[in-house]
Design a protein around this motif. Structure first.
Motif, PDB file in Angstrom:
ATOM      1  N   TYR A  50       8.143  -5.668  -5.897  1.00 46.08           N
ATOM      2  CA  TYR A  50       7.590  -6.135  -4.659  1.00 46.08           C
ATOM      3  C   TYR A  50       5.914  -6.438  -4.699  1.00 46.08           C
ATOM      4  CZ  TYR A  50       5.544  -6.016   0.315  1.00 46.08           C
ATOM      5  OH  TYR A  50       5.009  -6.118   1.514  1.00 46.08           O
ATOM      6  N   GLU A  51       5.266  -5.083  -5.156  1.00 43.30           N
ATOM      7  CA  GLU A  51       3.812  -4.984  -5.283  1.00 43.30           C
ATOM      8  C   GLU A  51       3.431  -6.292  -6.191  1.00 43.30           C
ATOM      9  OE1 GLU A  51       2.146  -3.187  -3.395  1.00 43.30           O
ATOM     10  OE2 GLU A  51       3.517  -1.536  -2.766  1.00 43.30           O
ATOM     11  N   THR A  54       3.801  -9.833  -4.422  1.00 41.20           N
ATOM     12  CA  THR A  54       2.759 -10.032  -3.153  1.00 41.20           C
ATOM     13  C   THR A  54       1.186 -10.048  -3.868  1.00 41.20           C
ATOM     14  OG1 THR A  54       2.672  -7.591  -2.740  1.00 41.20           O
ATOM     15  CG2 THR A  54       4.182  -9.005  -1.707  1.00 41.20           C
ATOM     16  N   LYS A  55       1.202  -9.390  -4.809  1.00 46.01           N
ATOM     17  CA  LYS A  55      -0.272  -9.456  -5.284  1.00 46.01           C
ATOM     18  C   LYS A  55      -0.335 -10.675  -6.007  1.00 46.01           C
ATOM     19  CE  LYS A  55      -3.447  -6.800  -8.419  1.00 46.01           C
ATOM     20  NZ  LYS A  55      -3.885  -5.595  -9.571  1.00 46.01           N
ATOM     21  N   ARG A  58      -0.661 -13.339  -3.637  1.00 47.24           N
ATOM     22  CA  ARG A  58      -2.189 -13.181  -2.628  1.00 47.24           C
ATOM     23  C   ARG A  58      -1.703 -12.675  -1.196  1.00 47.24           C
ATOM     24  NH1 ARG A  58      -6.989 -16.776  -5.348  1.00 47.24           N
ATOM     25  NH2 ARG A  58      -6.704 -15.858  -7.234  1.00 47.24           N
ATOM     26  N   GLN A  60      -0.505  -9.574   0.155  1.00 48.85           N
ATOM     27  CA  GLN A  60      -0.624  -8.315   0.367  1.00 48.85           C
ATOM     28  C   GLN A  60      -0.725  -8.219   1.917  1.00 48.85           C
ATOM     29  OE1 GLN A  60      -2.839  -7.662  -2.918  1.00 48.85           O
ATOM     30  NE2 GLN A  60      -1.857  -5.777  -3.394  1.00 48.85           N
ATOM     31  N   THR A  61      -0.397  -7.302   2.581  1.00 52.24           N
ATOM     32  CA  THR A  61      -0.653  -7.003   3.978  1.00 52.24           C
ATOM     33  C   THR A  61      -1.226  -5.559   4.258  1.00 52.24           C
ATOM     34  OG1 THR A  61      -0.065  -6.867   6.286  1.00 52.24           O
ATOM     35  CG2 THR A  61       1.706  -6.248   4.641  1.00 52.24           C
ATOM     36  N   PRO A  71       7.445   1.001  -0.518  1.00 50.10           N
ATOM     37  CA  PRO A  71       6.698   0.076   0.353  1.00 50.10           C
ATOM     38  C   PRO A  71       7.396  -0.543   1.464  1.00 50.10           C
ATOM     39  CG  PRO A  71       7.450  -1.110  -1.677  1.00 50.10           C
ATOM     40  CD  PRO A  71       7.446   0.434  -1.700  1.00 50.10           C
ATOM     41  N   ARG A  74       6.323   2.432   6.206  1.00 52.14           N
ATOM     42  CA  ARG A  74       4.776   2.426   6.550  1.00 52.14           C
ATOM     43  C   ARG A  74       4.486   3.208   7.591  1.00 52.14           C
ATOM     44  NH1 ARG A  74       1.208  -2.447   4.685  1.00 52.14           N
ATOM     45  NH2 ARG A  74       2.264  -3.022   2.911  1.00 52.14           N
ATOM     46  N   TRP A 106       6.032  -5.960   5.648  1.00 54.46           N
ATOM     47  CA  TRP A 106       6.532  -6.645   4.428  1.00 54.46           C
ATOM     48  C   TRP A 106       7.239  -7.877   4.739  1.00 54.46           C
ATOM     49  CZ3 TRP A 106      11.571  -7.315   3.746  1.00 54.46           C
ATOM     50  CH2 TRP A 106      12.352  -6.046   4.241  1.00 54.46           C
ATOM     51  N   ALA A 109       4.523 -10.479   4.913  1.00 55.59           N
ATOM     52  CA  ALA A 109       3.905 -10.591   3.823  1.00 55.59           C
ATOM     53  C   ALA A 109       4.786 -11.742   2.953  1.00 55.59           C
ATOM     54  CB  ALA A 109       3.689  -9.511   3.056  1.00 55.59           C
ATOM     55  N   ALA A 421      -6.070  -8.855   2.066  1.00 56.08           N
ATOM     56  CA  ALA A 421      -5.282  -7.702   1.720  1.00 56.08           C
ATOM     57  C   ALA A 421      -5.857  -6.320   2.144  1.00 56.08           C
ATOM     58  CB  ALA A 421      -5.070  -7.937   0.100  1.00 56.08           C
TER      59      ALA A 421
END
Length: 485
Positions: A50-51, A54-55, A58, A60-61, A71, A74, A106, A109, A421
């Protein structure tokens, strides 16, 4: 109206420092599509996928802080200090609240990703991992680990203050803040002659909005959600009537929109984005209703105006106890600037802190209030009980704040968050960020997402700190206090 950001760095020293800081941080990223995921992939690998996804996409939240390694959960500031009974059910409820917040963040995102096939797979895996974590036994060791992970970092950067010689520059910052507070309070009040200003009232909240606010409100232990009828009453009762001094389209409320990849502003359909969030105030568990009204920007008042730029707005927060009794009204701009408080009871600002609070007046009325906002800088210059019905009032619509996490991009079929982000809206950067840089606040003047609002340049203070009112106010009736309404 298209928003363009034309504020560039004019300070070569700061530009050099920024460039040096970034050296070594740029790593060529892979653009290949992630491999297909097995349905039973270990959750540690799901978190990594996931990380990475999303990176690369582009998307990411920064809404809420993900719990390290998980993740799908939160939290907001202060949740690590929430009173939780020492029993499995209360701990599980606390964790379920982090899952509620995490799911909205997420999911938004992943909605913004170009690769929707992979996003859909990740969504199912994230949901599975959240369920597994909620079903697992939460012993003392695991509970302490969750609490450690939920602690929120400061919005102030120590290295920035160090490089900015903060012990010295804070003297100038403090003088500037005090001068602004003095000028603001001198101008505040009914002498503003705003009877001819344009009035905006909230439309009736749609049932779907009430349902969504309830579904998205994290229910922490000891603070049950209001029922549907009560929340409907709260939202209508506390949505401000805005009386606006309109000189240009920049003073008309509206909503930010994406026109392909350009940020624009629609003044034809004004919107206030609403949140319902749990909080603590002076030892009590309370609810916050936050209304965010947007403007296209702050126009320049001179040839070089460091405060001018795209996007502006007002966050109006109402703090209520679990039964709906009013505890506080306060406000900032979406940049975190211009914090002012309107308590319902007699108080004074504590003076033994680096940057005392601004308390223009006591507003006792428990019902709707009218908020007068002057042109250009959009500062609140009066708050008073609202009339039952204002002649010629225009309407603004109420919508969920989380709509801003995933907005359609007209003409593309894609979606994009208003915030980057890092939680900032880069199109809204101000030139003031350079001379306020020593404060340690990241890009002062820039609009930012909920939970990232540093609200003092001298000392450290966060808008969502549960100790905020206890630190800022003294509950007493001083001689000469401004008349309460």
């Amino acid at each position: 109206m298209t928003i363009d950001a034309r504020f560039k760095c004019d300070n070569p020293l700061l530009a050099l420092l920024f460039s040096l800081a970034m050296v070594g941080c740029v790593v060529p990223g892979s653009v290949e599509r992630p491999p297909t995921m097995a349905s039973n992939l270990p959750c540690e690998q799901v978190a990594t996928r996931y990380e990475d996804f999303t990176k690369k996409q582009r998307v990411q939240t920064a809404y809420g802080m993900p719990l390290d390694g998980a993740p799908w959960f939160r939290s907001f500031r202060g949740w690590d200090r929430w009173p939780v009974a020492d029993d499995p059910d209360a701990r599980r409820q606390w964790l379920a609240a982090t899952a509620t917040l995490g799911n909205r963040a997420w999911t938004a995102a992943l909605m913004n990703a170009d690769d929707q096939a992979m996003a859909g797979t990740l969504q199912r895996q994230m949901q599975r991992c959240a369920r597994q974590a909620l079903d697992a036994t939460v012993d003392d060791a695991q509970w302490n680990a969750w609490m450690d992970r939920s602690a929120q970092p400061s919005a102030y950067r120590r290295w920035q203050r160090w490089l900015g010689l903060y012990p010295i520059t804070r003297i100038r910052l403090k003088a500037g803040v005090r001068a602004w507070q003095y000028d603001y309070l001198a101008d505040y009040g009914a002498s503003q002659q705003h009877s001819a200003w344009q009035v905006y009232e909230a439309s009736v909240a749609a049932p779907a909005l009430i349902d969504r606010l309830l579904a998205e409100a994290p229910e922490l232990p000891g603070l049950p959600r209001p029922d549907r009828a009560l929340l409907t009453h709260w939202v209508a009762e506390h949505a401000p009537v805005f009386r606006l001094d309109v000189a240009t389209d920049a003073d008309r409320p509206g909503r930010p929109v994406w026109m392909e990849d350009q940020l624009a502003f629609d003044v034809a359909r004004p919107v206030a984005h609403v949140q319902l969030l749990p909080w603590q105030d002076r030892g009590e568990l309370v609810w916050q209703l936050i209304y965010t009204l947007w403007f296209a920007g702050r126009p320049a008042e001179s040839g070089w105006d460091p405060y001018a730029g795209a996007l502006d707005g007002i966050l109006w927060r109402v703090t209520l106890d679990r039964d709906g009794k009013l505890r506080m009204r306060d406000s900032i701009h979406p940049c975190g600037c211009y914090h002012v408080l309107f308590p319902p009871d007699a108080v004074v600002a504590a003076q033994d802190i680096a940057e005392p609070a601004v308390v223009p007046e006591v507003v006792r009325t428990p019902g709707r209030v009218e908020v007068a906002v002057r042109r250009t800088d959009h500062l609140i210059v009066d708050v008073s009980p609202a009339a039952v019905a204002a002649d010629g009032a225009q309407r603004y619509r109420l919508a969920a704040y989380t709509d801003l996490l995933s907005m359609p991009m007209a003409g593309t079929g894609q979606r994009r968050a208003l915030f980057g982000a890092d939680g900032l809206v880069p199109e809204s950067r101000r030139s003031e960020r350079w001379y306020l840089w020593p404060s340690g606040v990241r890009s002062p003047g820039t609009m930012r997402i909920w939970g990232r609002h540093a609200i003092a340049f001298v000392g450290s203070r966060h808008f969502d700190d549960p100790n905020l009112f206890a630190d800022l106010l003294v509950d007493q009736q001083p001689e000469g206090l401004i008349n309460a309404r």
